[in-house]
Design a protein around this motif. Sequence first.
Motif, PDB file in Angstrom:
ATOM      1  N   ASP A   1       2.613   5.279   6.662  1.00  0.00           N
ATOM      2  CA  ASP A   1       2.047   4.304   7.606  1.00  0.00           C
ATOM      3  C   ASP A   1       3.134   3.530   8.347  1.00  0.00           C
ATOM      4  N   ALA A   2       4.353   4.034   8.336  1.00  0.00           N
ATOM      5  CA  ALA A   2       5.483   3.310   8.922  1.00  0.00           C
ATOM      6  C   ALA A   2       5.277   2.891  10.379  1.00  0.00           C
ATOM      7  N   PRO A   3       4.610   3.676  11.237  1.00  0.00           N
ATOM      8  CA  PRO A   3       4.424   3.210  12.618  1.00  0.00           C
ATOM      9  C   PRO A   3       3.722   1.857  12.717  1.00  0.00           C
TER      10      PRO A   3
ATOM     11  N   LEU B   1       0.372   7.743  20.377  1.00  0.00           N
ATOM     12  CA  LEU B   1       1.424   6.753  20.130  1.00  0.00           C
ATOM     13  C   LEU B   1       1.869   6.819  18.679  1.00  0.00           C
ATOM     14  N   ASP B   2       0.914   6.875  17.766  1.00  0.00           N
ATOM     15  CA  ASP B   2       1.211   6.962  16.336  1.00  0.00           C
ATOM     16  C   ASP B   2       2.027   8.226  16.041  1.00  0.00           C
ATOM     17  N   GLU B   3       1.665   9.336  16.642  1.00  0.00           N
ATOM     18  CA  GLU B   3       2.384  10.593  16.414  1.00  0.00           C
ATOM     19  C   GLU B   3       3.827  10.523  16.917  1.00  0.00           C
ATOM     20  N   ARG B   4       4.049   9.918  18.078  1.00  0.00           N
ATOM     21  CA  ARG B   4       5.414   9.793  18.610  1.00  0.00           C
ATOM     22  C   ARG B   4       6.273   8.907  17.699  1.00  0.00           C
ATOM     23  N   LEU B   5       5.701   7.795  17.269  1.00  0.00           N
ATOM     24  CA  LEU B   5       6.441   6.910  16.368  1.00  0.00           C
ATOM     25  C   LEU B   5       6.721   7.592  15.024  1.00  0.00           C
TER      26      LEU B   5
ATOM     27  N   HIS C   1       0.834  -1.201   0.000  1.00  0.00           N
ATOM     28  CA  HIS C   1       0.000   0.000   0.000  1.00  0.00           C
ATOM     29  C   HIS C   1       0.871   1.254   0.000  1.00  0.00           C
ATOM     30  N   SER C   2       1.915   1.275   0.796  1.00  0.00           N
ATOM     31  CA  SER C   2       2.787   2.447   0.902  1.00  0.00           C
ATOM     32  C   SER C   2       3.494   2.733  -0.410  1.00  0.00           C
ATOM     33  N   LEU C   3       3.919   1.699  -1.098  1.00  0.00           N
ATOM     34  CA  LEU C   3       4.528   1.871  -2.417  1.00  0.00           C
ATOM     35  C   LEU C   3       3.528   2.485  -3.396  1.00  0.00           C
TER      36      LEU C   3
END
Length: 188
Positions: free
Chosen positions: A74-76, A98-102, A47-49
């Motif tokens: 979407d790396a986290p 949590l998502d924002e910190r990662l 999906h990221s690609l």
Amino acid sequence: MLSGRRLDLLDPTPVDIEIEDIAHGLAFVARWNGQTHGDWPYSVAEHSLLVETILCRQQPGVLPKWKLAALLHDAPEYVIGDMISPVKSAVGPEYGALDERLTAAIHLRFGLPAILPAAVKAQIKSADRISAWMEAVLIAGFSEPEANKLFGRPDAALIAGLTVQPRSPAMVRGDFIKRHADLIAELG
């Protein structure tokens, strides 16, 4: 992590993040909770690609750093998994924090700003919605009218020639790592 790094999920630091760990994790995280057609789950790495490809089509001449941001959008999920939006909402604001910190740690690790400019974030989100429409229609069993209602119908010329094809995690992992290396080289 497989790299030997120890990642503190509550206080992540850029030095504990490796692209190989991200690529490996995302290649094994299934989008759509695995409810897709094909011999393999459709992964977050795949999906990221696609999102990065769509961003490049939408924004010809986009800077390499924003292409990299799209690839890593979407790396986290390499450590926290992929949750559908209703579940994220039910979990509450702690998931978002949590998502924002990662995300910030990942961005800093690869030379991006911890927080993306709003305009860039919106461009990536637009590419993400187009990818979601394609995935919904092509492999997740949605009708076009359903996908149009949820994600908006993309411009046919923009997605012409693009495919959504679940592939083996090893293949996707390799392509993700290669694309990351190409973008790092473009950054110079």
